[in-house]
Design a protein around this motif. Structure first.
Motif, PDB file in Angstrom:
ATOM      1  N   PRO A   9       0.785  -1.225   0.000  1.00  0.00           N
ATOM      2  CA  PRO A   9       0.000   0.000   0.000  1.00  0.00           C
ATOM      3  C   PRO A   9       0.819   1.277   0.000  1.00  0.00           C
ATOM      4  O   PRO A   9       1.805   1.394   0.734  1.00  0.00           O
ATOM      5  N   LEU A  11       2.879   2.533  -1.948  1.00  0.00           N
ATOM      6  CA  LEU A  11       4.194   2.614  -2.599  1.00  0.00           C
ATOM      7  C   LEU A  11       4.070   3.002  -4.074  1.00  0.00           C
ATOM      8  O   LEU A  11       5.057   3.415  -4.684  1.00  0.00           O
ATOM      9  N   ARG A  17       4.874  11.019  -2.499  1.00  0.00           N
ATOM     10  CA  ARG A  17       4.545  10.799  -1.092  1.00  0.00           C
ATOM     11  C   ARG A  17       5.741  11.108  -0.188  1.00  0.00           C
ATOM     12  O   ARG A  17       6.796  10.477  -0.331  1.00  0.00           O
ATOM     13  N   TYR A  22      10.825   9.280   1.752  1.00  0.00           N
ATOM     14  CA  TYR A  22      10.953   8.181   0.778  1.00  0.00           C
ATOM     15  C   TYR A  22      11.747   8.550  -0.481  1.00  0.00           C
ATOM     16  O   TYR A  22      11.977   7.680  -1.319  1.00  0.00           O
ATOM     17  N   ASN A  73       8.318  -5.197   0.033  1.00  0.00           N
ATOM     18  CA  ASN A  73       8.090  -4.021   0.867  1.00  0.00           C
ATOM     19  C   ASN A  73       6.580  -3.945   1.057  1.00  0.00           C
ATOM     20  O   ASN A  73       5.852  -3.493   0.169  1.00  0.00           O
ATOM     21  N   GLY A  75       4.923  -2.129   3.023  1.00  0.00           N
ATOM     22  CA  GLY A  75       4.406  -0.852   3.517  1.00  0.00           C
ATOM     23  C   GLY A  75       3.827  -1.039   4.912  1.00  0.00           C
ATOM     24  O   GLY A  75       4.343  -1.812   5.733  1.00  0.00           O
ATOM     25  N   ALA A  76       2.715  -0.375   5.172  1.00  0.00           N
ATOM     26  CA  ALA A  76       2.120  -0.403   6.514  1.00  0.00           C
ATOM     27  C   ALA A  76       1.628  -1.794   6.910  1.00  0.00           C
ATOM     28  O   ALA A  76       1.514  -2.090   8.109  1.00  0.00           O
ATOM     29  N   HIS A  79       3.380  -3.897   9.595  1.00  0.00           N
ATOM     30  CA  HIS A  79       3.180  -3.678  11.028  1.00  0.00           C
ATOM     31  C   HIS A  79       1.833  -4.189  11.525  1.00  0.00           C
ATOM     32  O   HIS A  79       1.527  -4.050  12.710  1.00  0.00           O
ATOM     33  N   HIS A  99      12.601  -2.035   3.488  1.00  0.00           N
ATOM     34  CA  HIS A  99      11.957  -0.757   3.788  1.00  0.00           C
ATOM     35  C   HIS A  99      12.878   0.357   3.318  1.00  0.00           C
ATOM     36  O   HIS A  99      14.083   0.341   3.614  1.00  0.00           O
ATOM     37  N   ILE A 100      12.308   1.291   2.598  1.00  0.00           N
ATOM     38  CA  ILE A 100      13.087   2.409   2.051  1.00  0.00           C
ATOM     39  C   ILE A 100      13.607   3.286   3.191  1.00  0.00           C
ATOM     40  O   ILE A 100      14.772   3.689   3.205  1.00  0.00           O
ATOM     41  N   SER A 101      12.734   3.587   4.125  1.00  0.00           N
ATOM     42  CA  SER A 101      13.117   4.431   5.265  1.00  0.00           C
ATOM     43  C   SER A 101      13.645   3.551   6.396  1.00  0.00           C
ATOM     44  O   SER A 101      13.425   2.326   6.407  1.00  0.00           O
ATOM     45  N   VAL A 103      12.838   2.399   9.466  1.00  0.00           N
ATOM     46  CA  VAL A 103      11.631   2.316  10.310  1.00  0.00           C
ATOM     47  C   VAL A 103      11.968   2.382  11.805  1.00  0.00           C
ATOM     48  O   VAL A 103      11.143   2.825  12.609  1.00  0.00           O
ATOM     49  N   ARG A 106      11.844   5.826  13.318  1.00  0.00           N
ATOM     50  CA  ARG A 106      10.564   6.524  13.162  1.00  0.00           C
ATOM     51  C   ARG A 106       9.617   6.174  14.331  1.00  0.00           C
ATOM     52  O   ARG A 106      10.070   5.789  15.393  1.00  0.00           O
ATOM     53  N   ARG A 110       6.142   1.587  13.966  1.00  0.00           N
ATOM     54  CA  ARG A 110       6.868   1.049  12.804  1.00  0.00           C
ATOM     55  C   ARG A 110       8.026   0.131  13.216  1.00  0.00           C
ATOM     56  O   ARG A 110       8.710  -0.445  12.380  1.00  0.00           O
TER      57      ARG A 110
END
Ligand code: DQA
Length: 141
Positions: A9, A11, A17, A22, A73, A75-76, A79, A99-101, A103, A106, A110
């Motif tokens: 979701p 991405l 975004r 990202y 990946n 996404g949310a 989690h 994961h790009i970031s 997590v 953050r 996450r």
């Protein structure tokens, strides 16, 4: 060998975004990056994105049936989704969670992933380069 690169979701919104989190790379750019990396490595790749958990589950079931490794990946859903974890537990050819970031730097929600404990490996916080690293790992494995 064919690797399935699956993105969950939101991405598809890459590039628009939260670019400060990202980056500026779009999903189309990410497809190009994965295809170029795969060509260098001499492997095949399919890159897909969906906002639908059901569609992602279907793609993971297909990869399990085909004996193909997956770079995911989620996404949310990382989690939140026990269903995704259960589907990924069937992937015997390997699963790299990306994961790009970072997590872990953050929000607390996450920090936990339902996928990490069943993943072959996890790549976090390396930006979109994480996808290339994951493909290289799977190709050399
Ligand atoms: C993400 C991190 C997740 O927490 C978030 O929900 C995403 C993207 C990442 O690539 O950094 O959608 O998986």
């Amino acid at each position: 060998m064919r690797v399935q690169v699956l993105n969950g979701p939101n991405l598809g919104r890459l590039g628009k975004r939260q670019p400060e989190v990202y980056g500026a790379t779009t999903h189309a750019d990410l497809v190009d990056l994965c295809e170029a990396t795969a060509a260098q490595l001499g492997i095949e790749v399919t890159v897909r994105q969906s906002d639908s958990e059901a569609e992602l589950l279907g793609w993971i079931h297909d990869a399990a049936d085909a004996g193909e490794p997956v770079v995911l990946n989620a996404g949310a859903l990382t989690h939140t989704s026990v269903a995704l974890r259960d589907a990924c537990a069937e992937l015997e050819a390997g699963l790299v969670e990306v994961h790009i970031s970072n997590v872990h730097a953050r929000e607390d929600f996450r920090h936990h992933s339902y996928l990490s404990a069943i993943a072959t490996g996890v790549i976090v916080g390396c930006g979109v380069a994480g996808y290339s690293l994951a493909l290289r790992f799977l190709a050399e494995r």
